[in-house]
Design a protein around this motif. Structure first.
Motif, mmCIF file in Angstrom:
data_model
loop_
_atom_site.group_PDB
_atom_site.id
_atom_site.type_symbol
_atom_site.label_atom_id
_atom_site.label_comp_id
_atom_site.label_asym_id
_atom_site.label_seq_id
_atom_site.Cartn_x
_atom_site.Cartn_y
_atom_site.Cartn_z
ATOM 1 N N ALA A 173 0.835 -1.197 0.000
ATOM 2 C CA ALA A 173 0.000 0.000 0.000
ATOM 3 C C ALA A 173 0.871 1.248 0.000
ATOM 4 O O ALA A 173 2.018 1.242 0.466
ATOM 5 N N ASP B 289 -3.784 3.424 1.884
ATOM 6 C CA ASP B 289 -4.230 3.236 3.260
ATOM 7 C C ASP B 289 -3.852 4.510 3.999
ATOM 8 O O ASP B 289 -2.680 4.744 4.305
ATOM 9 N N LEU C 192 -9.483 3.973 2.863
ATOM 10 C CA LEU C 192 -9.115 3.116 1.740
ATOM 11 C C LEU C 192 -9.452 3.863 0.458
ATOM 12 O O LEU C 192 -10.563 4.391 0.305
ATOM 13 N N THR D 140 -0.807 -1.124 7.897
ATOM 14 C CA THR D 140 -0.877 -1.997 6.732
ATOM 15 C C THR D 140 0.370 -2.873 6.640
ATOM 16 O O THR D 140 0.284 -4.083 6.436
#
Length: 532
Positions: free
Chosen positions: A128, A160, A229, A273
């Motif tokens: 991410a 993220d 997100l 993440t």
């Protein structure tokens, strides 16, 4: 410092009844899917199901739904949705929840799949808050993505934003179309940077989540993001195979980094993440379930657990407090698992919600758009408001669709006489003088076989359009494009789009369409059968 925000407006889709012969197409062989009660699947199973090109149209889904589902007036589906929204019956709330949560689960699954360290590397995949780019144009040997395009190279990022903002640096891009499309967790297109919106000078942008209240650093432009997100899709025009190195040069200057890293702070703890990925790697080598929408209804009532999990950190967009209350009444809320926490009556209602919700989504897919001269056209993608059924149908049909001002993707399965397109026949698409698609970016027509893949052919041409080298106008300024399996002859081969021997479909891409396309006054060309 400025702030870019995209406020989604309630969109109304124009859907009409079309006579059955107009939309009759040959049925394609259905891909089989294995029912699962888990949120993981094997790598082999994942690799057997192709992922849709960002913003592409899943032609097989559209074709199969048009065949199997009767088209009905848009008002009929609107009435059904209004009834669901006003009902307090558990099964109706579950149906509404399934439809509302369909895009959210798809985005959450896509994030988990593409950022998993257990997924084989490839374009669009990686941790991410990093950027991953495609470096080669897709050809007929590539089968991992359905409805691909050969006009642009993509870069993608899965955001993220829970811990901190992310910085996007865009270099000056002066000689071609490009865009950066931002989608939130509910698939709303909430912002754009690019030729249409910010010009060709480039810039530095701060991608900030809904809970961030810090000071925007000097020289940065904030792009406020309504959910933690989010998904970024970058498209850069390629003007032909020889132009690919020029696009590589642009891609190499695009940068995406967490704010702390951009500012040179190397002591910031691992993001949540990264920690989650490390834990998953140590615990299991399983590949998360993929983002393909066809895998959602087979999940069973655990899909509602996924909806609850995906709601964490992703405020509803648009806000809908009445819906939140309804969902909570049957056990659906952030972090809840109604598949295990509900009584048998609610569990039965949840299963009914999957069945009935999927039926409505399929019906909406079959009713999306208007047929104009044999082309299925819709100009409302990406702007949904509270039209949750349209949002879910768009997710099933083409996740990552652009708003119409950025691009349109009309598709065709039939010729002007309503007969399915087939390579045993020859066709011509004729543009009158000055009537090629009016765009400020580019246009093209792509050829796909009945599996929505490119067609192998002797001249390695998979689309034809504005930047096709050697494309010839007629002496009066008109343009003919020859759609057929065999070469139309050396004098016409410059304008030939090779077709397979069997059934096929066409997609017209129009980037930065001009007002006459958006308001419907431009006339779509017909696909005329000719003597072979």
């Amino acid at each position: 410092m400025s702030r870019i925000t995209f406020v989604a407006m309630l969109s109304i889709i124009l859907s009409f009844i079309v006579t059955p012969h107009t939309l009759f197409v040959a049925a394609a062989s259905a891909q089989s899917t294995t029912s699962t009660e888990n949120t993981t699947s094997s790598a082999a199973a994942q690799q057997s199901i192709a992922i849709l090109d960002p913003g592409g149209i899943d032609l097989e889904t559209l074709r199969n739904n048009i065949i199997s589902v009767l088209r009905e007036p848009a008002t009929a589906l609107d009435i059904k949705m209004a009834q669901l929204s006003s009902s307090n019956k558990s099964e109706d709330i579950a149906t509404l929840a399934y439809i509302w949560g369909f895009p959210l689960v798809t985005m959450e699954r896509q994030f988990n799949f593409l950022t998993s360290p257990n997924v084989p590397p490839g374009p669009g995949r990686g941790p991410a808050n990093t950027i991953s780019c495609a470096r080669e144009l897709i050809n007929a040997s590539f089968t991992d993505v359905v409805t691909p395009n050969a006009d642009t190279l993509y870069c993608q990022t899965q955001f993220d934003l829970k811990n901190e903002p992310v910085v996007l640096v865009v270099p000056p891009i002066a000689d071609r179309y490009y865009s950066f499309q931002f989608l939130d967790a509910y698939t709303n297109d909430y912002a754009y940077t690019g030729l249409r919106t910010t010009g060709s000078t480039g810039g530095t942008y701060l991608i900030a989540g809904p809970d961030w209240n810090g000071q925007v650093p000097e020289g940065m432009t904030e792009i406020w993001t309504p959910t933690n997100l989010a998904w970024l899709v970058n498209r850069i025009l390629v003007k032909g195979p020889a132009d690919v190195p020029n696009v590589h040069t642009i891609q190499d200057q695009i940068s995406i980094k967490p704010l702390s890293e951009f500012q040179g702070n190397t002591t910031t703890p691992l993001s949540s993440t990264t920690a989650a990925e490390t834990t998953q790697t140590n615990a299991s080598k399983e590949v998360p379930i993929g983002p393909q929408p066809k895998l959602i209804p087979t999940t069973g009532i655990k899909i509602y657990d996924e909806i609850g999990q995906a709601m964490i950190g992703n405020p509803l967009n648009p806000p809908d407090p009445v819906l939140v209350t309804k969902l909570a009444s049957i056990g659906i809320s952030p972090g809840k698992t109604p598949s295990t926490q509900s009584n048998d009556t609610i569990k039965t209602a949840l299963q009914t919600g999957i069945t009935e919700g999927q039926k409505l989504i399929n019906s909406k897919v079959a009713n999306i758009g208007t047929v104009v001269n044999g082309w299925l056209v819709n100009a409302q993608y990406g702007v949904f408001g509270t039209n949750y059924l349209f949002r879910a149908a768009t997710t099933q049909l083409g996740l990552g669709a652009n708003i119409a001002q950025e691009a349109l993707y009309p598709g065709s399965f039939t010729d002007i006489e309503g007969r399915p397109l087939n390579g045993t026949n020859n066709y011509v698409i004729h543009f009158n003088p000055g009537q090629t698609p009016p765009v400020d970016g580019f246009w093209s027509i792509s050829m796909y076989n009945d599996k929505s893949l490119f067609v192998d052919n002797p001249i390695n041409r998979y689309n034809i359009g504005k930047y096709t080298e050697g494309l010839k106008n007629n002496t009066d300024g008109s343009l003919d494009i020859y759609i057929q399996n065999a070469s139309p002859g050396a004098d016409k081969e410059s304008n030939w789009l090779p077709a397979p021997q069997g059934g096929f479909n066409l997609v017209m891409r129009m980037y930065l369409p001009q007002p006459q396309v958006l308001n419907g006054t431009w006339q779509y060309p017909t696909i005329q059968p000719t003597a072979g």
